[in-house]
Design a protein around this motif. Sequence first.
Motif, mmCIF file in Angstrom:
data_model
loop_
_atom_site.group_PDB
_atom_site.id
_atom_site.type_symbol
_atom_site.label_atom_id
_atom_site.label_comp_id
_atom_site.label_asym_id
_atom_site.label_seq_id
_atom_site.Cartn_x
_atom_site.Cartn_y
_atom_site.Cartn_z
ATOM 1 N N TYR A 47 -40.229 -11.055 88.362
ATOM 2 C CA TYR A 47 -39.831 -12.034 87.358
ATOM 3 C C TYR A 47 -41.013 -12.909 86.943
ATOM 4 N N VAL A 48 -41.748 -13.394 87.939
ATOM 5 C CA VAL A 48 -42.891 -14.265 87.646
ATOM 6 C C VAL A 48 -43.937 -13.514 86.829
ATOM 7 N N LEU A 49 -44.205 -12.270 87.206
ATOM 8 C CA LEU A 49 -45.162 -11.461 86.458
ATOM 9 C C LEU A 49 -44.703 -11.266 85.020
ATOM 10 N N ALA A 50 -43.423 -10.973 84.829
ATOM 11 C CA ALA A 50 -42.888 -10.788 83.478
ATOM 12 C C ALA A 50 -43.051 -12.053 82.641
ATOM 13 N N GLN A 51 -42.806 -13.197 83.245
ATOM 14 C CA GLN A 51 -42.938 -14.468 82.529
ATOM 15 C C GLN A 51 -44.387 -14.770 82.147
ATOM 16 N N VAL A 52 -45.302 -14.509 83.056
ATOM 17 C CA VAL A 52 -46.722 -14.740 82.769
ATOM 18 C C VAL A 52 -47.214 -13.766 81.697
ATOM 19 N N VAL A 53 -46.772 -12.524 81.766
ATOM 20 C CA VAL A 53 -47.151 -11.537 80.754
ATOM 21 C C VAL A 53 -46.645 -11.964 79.379
ATOM 22 N N GLY A 54 -45.387 -12.403 79.307
ATOM 23 C CA GLY A 54 -44.845 -12.858 78.022
ATOM 24 C C GLY A 54 -45.615 -14.031 77.465
ATOM 25 N N SER A 55 -45.953 -14.983 78.314
ATOM 26 C CA SER A 55 -46.704 -16.152 77.874
ATOM 27 C C SER A 55 -48.110 -15.775 77.415
ATOM 28 N N THR A 56 -48.761 -14.888 78.165
ATOM 29 C CA THR A 56 -50.125 -14.468 77.803
ATOM 30 C C THR A 56 -50.142 -13.696 76.493
ATOM 31 N N LEU A 57 -49.171 -12.829 76.293
ATOM 32 C CA LEU A 57 -49.089 -12.079 75.041
ATOM 33 C C LEU A 57 -48.865 -13.015 73.852
ATOM 34 N N ALA A 58 -48.001 -13.991 74.035
ATOM 35 C CA ALA A 58 -47.745 -14.942 72.951
ATOM 36 C C ALA A 58 -48.995 -15.761 72.640
ATOM 37 N N SER A 59 -49.679 -16.201 73.667
ATOM 38 C CA SER A 59 -50.904 -16.981 73.471
ATOM 39 C C SER A 59 -51.986 -16.140 72.809
ATOM 40 N N GLY A 60 -52.061 -14.865 73.212
ATOM 41 C CA GLY A 60 -53.024 -13.967 72.581
ATOM 42 C C GLY A 60 -52.721 -13.740 71.113
ATOM 43 N N THR A 61 -51.445 -13.614 70.789
ATOM 44 C CA THR A 61 -51.048 -13.443 69.391
ATOM 45 C C THR A 61 -51.468 -14.643 68.560
ATOM 46 N N LEU A 62 -51.232 -15.831 69.074
ATOM 47 C CA LEU A 62 -51.617 -17.043 68.353
ATOM 48 C C LEU A 62 -53.136 -17.145 68.219
ATOM 49 N N ARG A 63 -53.863 -16.700 69.235
ATOM 50 C CA ARG A 63 -55.326 -16.732 69.183
ATOM 51 C C ARG A 63 -55.846 -15.824 68.072
ATOM 52 N N LEU A 64 -55.187 -14.681 67.880
ATOM 53 C CA LEU A 64 -55.592 -13.764 66.811
ATOM 54 C C LEU A 64 -55.264 -14.324 65.435
ATOM 55 N N ILE A 65 -54.131 -14.992 65.335
ATOM 56 C CA ILE A 65 -53.709 -15.543 64.041
ATOM 57 C C ILE A 65 -54.547 -16.753 63.659
ATOM 58 N N PHE A 66 -54.747 -17.657 64.605
ATOM 59 C CA PHE A 66 -55.482 -18.899 64.343
ATOM 60 C C PHE A 66 -56.844 -18.829 65.045
ATOM 61 N N ASN A 67 -57.756 -18.080 64.457
ATOM 62 C CA ASN A 67 -59.083 -17.958 65.053
ATOM 63 C C ASN A 67 -60.132 -18.655 64.186
ATOM 64 N N GLY A 68 -61.391 -18.488 64.559
ATOM 65 C CA GLY A 68 -62.456 -19.123 63.803
ATOM 66 C C GLY A 68 -62.368 -20.627 63.860
ATOM 67 N N LYS A 69 -62.532 -21.257 62.736
ATOM 68 C CA LYS A 69 -62.492 -22.722 62.691
ATOM 69 C C LYS A 69 -61.100 -23.263 62.971
ATOM 70 N N HIS A 70 -60.108 -22.380 62.891
ATOM 71 C CA HIS A 70 -58.732 -22.811 63.147
ATOM 72 C C HIS A 70 -58.336 -22.634 64.611
ATOM 73 N N ASP A 71 -59.282 -22.157 65.417
ATOM 74 C CA ASP A 71 -58.975 -21.902 66.820
ATOM 75 C C ASP A 71 -58.691 -23.212 67.549
ATOM 76 N N GLN A 72 -57.487 -23.318 68.091
ATOM 77 C CA GLN A 72 -57.092 -24.523 68.809
ATOM 78 C C GLN A 72 -56.554 -24.126 70.177
ATOM 79 N N PHE A 73 -56.819 -24.958 71.179
ATOM 80 C CA PHE A 73 -56.286 -24.697 72.507
ATOM 81 C C PHE A 73 -54.857 -25.213 72.575
ATOM 82 N N ALA A 74 -53.928 -24.309 72.769
ATOM 83 C CA ALA A 74 -52.512 -24.676 72.780
ATOM 84 C C ALA A 74 -52.003 -24.901 74.192
#
Length: 284
Positions: free
Chosen positions: A129-156
């Motif tokens: 369960y913990v692994l699944a939750q961390v994987v989901g969070s990491t994938l979501a964060s990675g998706t946002l990093r791809l969308i908001f990159n460059g000068k728009h890159d923000q630490f969420a």
Amino acid sequence: MAEVSGANGNHGVTLNIKDGDMNHNPSRSASNTSDDDSAGSFLTVPFMQKLIAEVVGTYFVIFAGCAAVVVNLNKEKVVTEPGVSIVWGLVVMVMVYSVGHISGAHFNPAVTIAFATCRRFPWKQVPAYVLAQVVGSTLASGTLRLIFNGKHDQFAGTLPAGSDLQSFVLEFIITFYLMFVISGVATDNRAIGELAGLAVGATILLNVMFAGPISGASMNPARSLGPAIVSNHYKGIWIYLLAPISGAIAGAWIYNIIRFTNKPLREITKSGSFLKSSRRNGSN
């Protein structure tokens, strides 16, 4: 980063089990599974479905909540900090109602561990369960990093705006509060199970509203760990791992202590029934 403060709002956390007949309760959690599931086999289709639900649910919780954080930073506070709080609360509520009947909608390692300590979730399923939750969070964060990159890159992710001790204490308290509410509305027969998602979402909204500007209102190790992994930014991460877990365990145990029972103390202490979810006898 500290300047993200309130925008970092909480994230997902979860709904859980409701004591009683699994087949008649929409809030049923992973802990009230069938004998096959409780056996902890990781090869069964039902258990794999639970893990997929946790990955997908955590993904959307983190994606929506952190997206609100990033957009608010990039677009001159257009979302506003109250708006970020509302997003976190609503997305948790929606996902609880979407997959709560499949996996219990934990979305949060602290919640999963807390239920396990109270015998409301099998320990052998906690790592998955913990692994699944961390994987989901990491994938979501990675998706946002791809969308908001460059000068728009923000630490969420989440960072203390003040001292580490201040954020640790605050994270402990708000996670205690959250887990106490979850234990009450989702594991007690007397509660209205259909309102569990609303109660949990509202609690998260409230916590993010006042704790966000100080600690980021994480309440969830996966919520903080996902963005940290993607951004390789681990400052203060220990706060968001230890405080939510210890706060959730304390909240779950305190609710179990005050949970009503008409059994004599001798029977309670002998059987440990105050730690176990009650189960109805009867047919499906």
